[in-house]
Design an enzyme around this catalytic site. Structure first.
Site, short mmCIF file in Angstrom:
data_model
loop_
_atom_site.label_atom_id
_atom_site.label_comp_id
_atom_site.label_asym_id
_atom_site.label_seq_id
_atom_site.Cartn_x
_atom_site.Cartn_y
_atom_site.Cartn_z
N GLY A 74 0.79 -1.40 0.10
CA GLY A 74 -0.20 -0.14 0.03
C GLY A 74 1.01 1.27 0.03
N CYS A 102 -8.70 -3.27 -5.64
CA CYS A 102 -7.27 -3.46 -4.88
C CYS A 102 -7.83 -3.05 -3.49
CB CYS A 102 -6.29 -2.59 -5.45
SG CYS A 102 -4.65 -3.16 -4.60
N ASP A 127 -0.94 5.08 -6.32
CA ASP A 127 0.37 4.97 -5.97
C ASP A 127 1.29 6.33 -6.40
OD1 ASP A 127 -0.78 2.14 -6.50
OD2 ASP A 127 0.92 1.96 -5.09
N LYS A 165 1.61 11.57 -2.53
CA LYS A 165 1.65 10.75 -3.73
C LYS A 165 1.65 11.22 -5.17
CE LYS A 165 -0.88 7.37 -1.20
NZ LYS A 165 -2.26 6.95 -0.79
P1 RI2 Z 1 -3.12 3.46 0.07
C1 RI2 Z 1 -1.46 -0.23 -3.49
O1 RI2 Z 1 -0.18 -0.67 -4.25
C2 RI2 Z 1 -2.67 -0.15 -4.38
O2 RI2 Z 1 -2.37 0.07 -5.81
C3 RI2 Z 1 -3.16 1.04 -3.77
O3 RI2 Z 1 -4.35 1.57 -4.59
C4 RI2 Z 1 -2.46 1.82 -3.69
O4 RI2 Z 1 -1.34 1.17 -3.15
C5 RI2 Z 1 -2.61 2.97 -2.47
O5 RI2 Z 1 -2.71 2.39 -1.22
P2 RI2 Z 1 0.40 -2.44 -3.70
O6 RI2 Z 1 1.30 -1.97 -2.75
O7 RI2 Z 1 -1.97 4.12 0.42
O8 RI2 Z 1 -0.70 -2.98 -3.24
O9 RI2 Z 1 -4.31 4.24 -0.18
O10 RI2 Z 1 1.10 -2.60 -4.90
O11 RI2 Z 1 -3.34 2.32 1.09
#
Ligand code: RI2
Length: 329
Positions: free
Chosen positions: A23, A130, A199, A235
């Site tokens: 995340g 996701c 992201d 971000k």
């Molecule tokens: P938050 C995640 O990436 C997803 O793409 C998700 O939408 C994004 O990060 C943002 O997440 P991954 O680590 O910061 O699962 O809102 O590849 O939690």
């Protein structure tokens, strides 16, 4: 690369790389925490401290290439070393900035929840993809405000982060239904609003998020469903304003098919991008902790957060240097 870096710090880096910590927001906070730990555990001479911290910073930034939240967090903490001071003062400054980042990041997510929830209407059916802490926060806050909502949550293959979303929403008492990614277009007929995370947001307002997001946005566009992106301002990518492309992380084929299967079917190629890019035309608004903005206003957020847009930080660039073979946006 990990020589003389404390085990605790290397473990955090490994956890980010393997996605045990995942995340975009969480990896940023874990990166800040790793720098803090590294500073606190440092035992060498004060003259080597900066170099040591730079090695730690490079290790953290090298773990995953796409989410700019990670190098942005690392740059924020590393700015502690710009001031003169003895070792104790430098360590304290790193710890202070790491704590500051973590706290403000958590606060930003809560704020996004409140701001985003105002855009959710009573009776809405929402689709999310996701697992995004920020998107979940918007949905749960709307639910707590007493709005009656229903949610479709995609599985999000290959790593099924949608199950985390499903569980989080269930635990919060939200009416949630899990769907396979392939059912997005069918489900869209019943949906009023899409809410996803990010992201990386580029200076032109494109959103880099979990692979499949752009298909969700396309289906939403076709069905005239509004798409909201919940994203903290860390971000937003300052490097993108200087023309530096975002690398789309490609992960191991074994996330799609087993190693045994690959062994048995020699020569089969697997393409496993972790992210895709949704152009600004397919996004109605980005909900940040400083307000709701149209995607085309991303450049304003970058100016607000990072000041006059100077050439991007070395660490932000380093994150983009380590994988020449990737797909770029
Ligand atoms: P938050 C995640 O990436 C997803 O793409 C998700 O939408 C994004 O990060 C943002 O997440 P991954 O680590 O910061 O699962 O809102 O590849 O939690």
């Amino acid at each position: 690369m990990t020589e003389n870096i404390p085990r605790e710090v290397v473990i955090i880096a490994d956890d980010i790389r393997s996605m045990r910590i995942r995340g975009a927001g969480r990896i940023a906070r874990a990166g800040a925490e790793a720098l803090k730990k590294a500073a606190q555990l440092y035992q060498g001479p004060s003259s080597d401290f900066r170099k040591y911290m730079e090695r730690v910073a490079s290790l953290i930034v090298s773990t995953r290439p796409t989410a700019v939240s990670l190098p942005n967090a690392v740059s924020y903490v590393m700015r502690a070393l710009e001031a003169e001071g003895d070792l104790r003062e430098m360590v304290e400054a790193v710890v202070r900035r790491a704590d500051e980042f973590i706290e403000s990041s958590l606060k930003a997510v809560r704020r996004i929840g409140v701001i985003g929830a105002r855009r959710i209407m009573d009776g809405d059916v929402i689709l999310t993809h996701c697992h995004s802490t920020a998107a979940v926060q918007v949905i749960v806050t709307a639910h707590r405000m007493g709005k009656k909502i229903r949610v479709f949550s995609t599985e999000t293959r290959p790593k099924f982060q949608g199950r985390i979303t499903y569980r989080a929403l269930r635990e919060a008492g939200v009416d949630v239904t899990q769907i396979p990614d392939s059912a997005v277009r069918s489900a869209m007929k019943m949906v009023d609003r899409v809410v996803v995370g990010a992201d990386t947001v580029t200076s032109d307002g494109a959103v880099v998020n979990k692979v499949g997001t752009s298909q969700v946005a396309l289906a939403a566009h076709e069905a005239r469903v509004r798409v909201f992106v919940a994203a903290e301002t860390y971000k937003f990518s300052p490097a993108s304003a200087a023309g530096v492309p975002v690398i789309i992380e490609e992960r191991d084929p074994s996330e799609i098919v087993s190693r045994e299967w690959l062994e048995k079917h020699k020569g089969i190629r697997v393409y496993n991008p972790a992210f895709d890019v949704t152009p600004p035309e397919y996004i109605d608004a980005i909900v940040t902790e400083i307000g709701v903005i149209p995607p085309k206003a991303a450049i304003m957020v970058l100016k607000e957060r990072f000041g006059e847009l100077k050439p991007p930080d070395r660490l932000v660039l380093a994150a983009r240097d380590h994988d020449e073979a990737g797909v770029y946006y």
